[in-house]
Scaffold this motif. Structure first.
Motif, PDB file in Angstrom:
ATOM      1  N   ALA A   1       0.858  -1.186   0.000  1.00 50.18           N
ATOM      2  CA  ALA A   1       0.000   0.000   0.000  1.00 50.18           C
ATOM      3  C   ALA A   1       0.892   1.233   0.000  1.00 50.18           C
ATOM      4  O   ALA A   1       1.871   1.308   0.752  1.00 50.18           O
ATOM      5  CB  ALA A   1      -0.906   0.011   1.223  1.00 50.18           C
ATOM      6  N   GLY A   2       0.565   2.169  -0.853  1.00 47.74           N
ATOM      7  CA  GLY A   2       1.324   3.411  -0.949  1.00 47.74           C
ATOM      8  C   GLY A   2       0.787   4.470  -0.005  1.00 47.74           C
ATOM      9  O   GLY A   2      -0.152   4.223   0.765  1.00 47.74           O
ATOM     10  N   PRO A   3       1.340   5.669  -0.074  1.00 54.55           N
ATOM     11  CA  PRO A   3       0.932   6.746   0.822  1.00 54.55           C
ATOM     12  C   PRO A   3      -0.453   7.298   0.481  1.00 54.55           C
ATOM     13  O   PRO A   3      -0.801   7.460  -0.692  1.00 54.55           O
ATOM     14  CB  PRO A   3       2.008   7.810   0.616  1.00 54.55           C
ATOM     15  N   HIS A   4      -1.206   7.592   1.513  1.00 56.23           N
ATOM     16  CA  HIS A   4      -2.551   8.147   1.357  1.00 56.23           C
ATOM     17  C   HIS A   4      -2.456   9.515   0.694  1.00 56.23           C
ATOM     18  O   HIS A   4      -1.573  10.312   1.006  1.00 56.23           O
ATOM     19  CB  HIS A   4      -3.239   8.268   2.716  1.00 56.23           C
ATOM     20  N   HIS A   5      -3.382   9.761  -0.224  1.00 54.24           N
ATOM     21  CA  HIS A   5      -3.416  11.062  -0.888  1.00 54.24           C
ATOM     22  C   HIS A   5      -4.813  11.389  -1.399  1.00 54.24           C
ATOM     23  O   HIS A   5      -5.677  10.522  -1.497  1.00 54.24           O
ATOM     24  CB  HIS A   5      -2.395  11.129  -2.034  1.00 54.24           C
TER      25      HIS A   5
ATOM     26  N   ASP B   1      -6.231  -1.438  -5.841  1.00 54.92           N
ATOM     27  CA  ASP B   1      -7.433  -1.061  -5.081  1.00 54.92           C
ATOM     28  C   ASP B   1      -8.589  -2.010  -5.389  1.00 54.92           C
ATOM     29  O   ASP B   1      -9.742  -1.610  -5.513  1.00 54.92           O
ATOM     30  CB  ASP B   1      -7.829   0.387  -5.362  1.00 54.92           C
TER      31      ASP B   1
ATOM     32  N   HIS C   1      -7.418   8.009  -1.459  1.00 54.44           N
ATOM     33  CA  HIS C   1      -7.190   6.585  -1.202  1.00 54.44           C
ATOM     34  C   HIS C   1      -5.749   6.360  -0.768  1.00 54.44           C
ATOM     35  O   HIS C   1      -4.915   7.254  -0.825  1.00 54.44           O
ATOM     36  CB  HIS C   1      -7.520   5.731  -2.438  1.00 54.44           C
ATOM     37  N   ARG C   2      -5.517   5.141  -0.337  1.00 54.13           N
ATOM     38  CA  ARG C   2      -4.171   4.650  -0.088  1.00 54.13           C
ATOM     39  C   ARG C   2      -3.956   3.592  -1.166  1.00 54.13           C
ATOM     40  O   ARG C   2      -4.466   2.476  -1.051  1.00 54.13           O
ATOM     41  CB  ARG C   2      -4.057   4.058   1.313  1.00 54.13           C
TER      42      ARG C   2
ATOM     43  N   THR D   1      -3.225   0.615  -3.329  1.00 56.32           N
ATOM     44  CA  THR D   1      -2.797  -0.702  -2.880  1.00 56.32           C
ATOM     45  C   THR D   1      -2.778  -1.696  -4.026  1.00 56.32           C
ATOM     46  O   THR D   1      -3.782  -1.850  -4.729  1.00 56.32           O
ATOM     47  CB  THR D   1      -3.749  -1.211  -1.771  1.00 56.32           C
TER      48      THR D   1
ATOM     49  N   PHE E   1      -0.633  14.755  -0.785  1.00 56.39           N
ATOM     50  CA  PHE E   1      -0.351  13.666   0.134  1.00 56.39           C
ATOM     51  C   PHE E   1      -0.775  14.082   1.539  1.00 56.39           C
ATOM     52  O   PHE E   1      -0.625  15.240   1.931  1.00 56.39           O
ATOM     53  CB  PHE E   1       1.129  13.289   0.083  1.00 56.39           C
ATOM     54  N   THR E   2      -1.339  13.155   2.283  1.00 53.27           N
ATOM     55  CA  THR E   2      -1.863  13.422   3.624  1.00 53.27           C
ATOM     56  C   THR E   2      -1.034  12.685   4.648  1.00 53.27           C
ATOM     57  O   THR E   2      -0.285  11.762   4.306  1.00 53.27           O
ATOM     58  CB  THR E   2      -3.343  12.989   3.711  1.00 53.27           C
ATOM     59  N   LYS E   3      -1.183  13.063   5.880  1.00 48.83           N
ATOM     60  CA  LYS E   3      -0.427  12.400   6.953  1.00 48.83           C
ATOM     61  C   LYS E   3      -1.340  11.460   7.724  1.00 48.83           C
ATOM     62  O   LYS E   3      -2.427  11.832   8.116  1.00 48.83           O
ATOM     63  CB  LYS E   3       0.146  13.436   7.926  1.00 48.83           C
TER      64      LYS E   3
END
Length: 157
Positions: free
Chosen positions: A91-95, A116, A131-132, A134, A153-155
């Motif tokens: 899974a990659g970084p949420h954005h 996804d 999404h994150r 995946t 990109f979100t934290k």
């Protein structure tokens, strides 16, 4: 395969989608007209595989994901940026996609990889979606196009 030839392939596609809403209708149209099994899909997948092998695609790596922005948003690409990622069971970084996102999912080798939860083909996310990203059940290249190149990109989400 040259980067310029790849640019021409993508530009031919963005010419067909320029100005269309990024929604379920576009998702269905892309999969019907340019989905897995189509000449467009085969050509884009072959180009991406060659670009990775030649080192001008997915030239960066972070967190187990190979990635890279191939083209910035420009008029010749109808204001879409183009990125390609190489992911395997990760899974990659949420954005967030302020203007939406169009993804081409290309499982590699004999993989049944999904992005996804979606199999080979296109996936369109509308403006404001998040999404994150995946990839599960194998390895895939994912080409994604962002209107105006916008991504946030979100934290921690």
């Amino acid at each position: 395969m040259s980067k310029q030839a790849f640019h021409a392939q993508v530009a031919a596609l963005t010419a067909q989608i320029a100005g269309r809403p990024l929604d379920a209708a576009l998702d269905a149209w892309l999969n019907a007209e340019h989905g897995a099994g189509s000449a467009t899909y085969a050509q884009l997948k072959a180009s991406c595989e060659e670009g990775v092998a030649e080192g001008w695609l997915c030239e960066r790596e972070g967190g187990g994901i190979r990635y890279g922005r191939v083209f910035k948003a420009e008029d010749a690409l109808h204001r879409f940026s183009v990125d390609v990622v190489d992911m395997q069971d990760i899974a990659g970084p949420h954005h967030v996609h302020p203007n939406g996102e169009i993804d081409l999912i290309m499982p590699l080798a004999d993989s049944r990889a999904a992005f996804d939860g979606r199999p080979a083909g296109w996936c369109v996310y509308p403006p404001g979606s998040a999404h994150r990203p995946t990839v599960s059940d194998g390895r895939a290249l994912v080409l994604y196009m962002l209107p105006e190149g916008r991504i946030e990109f979100t934290k921690g989400a």
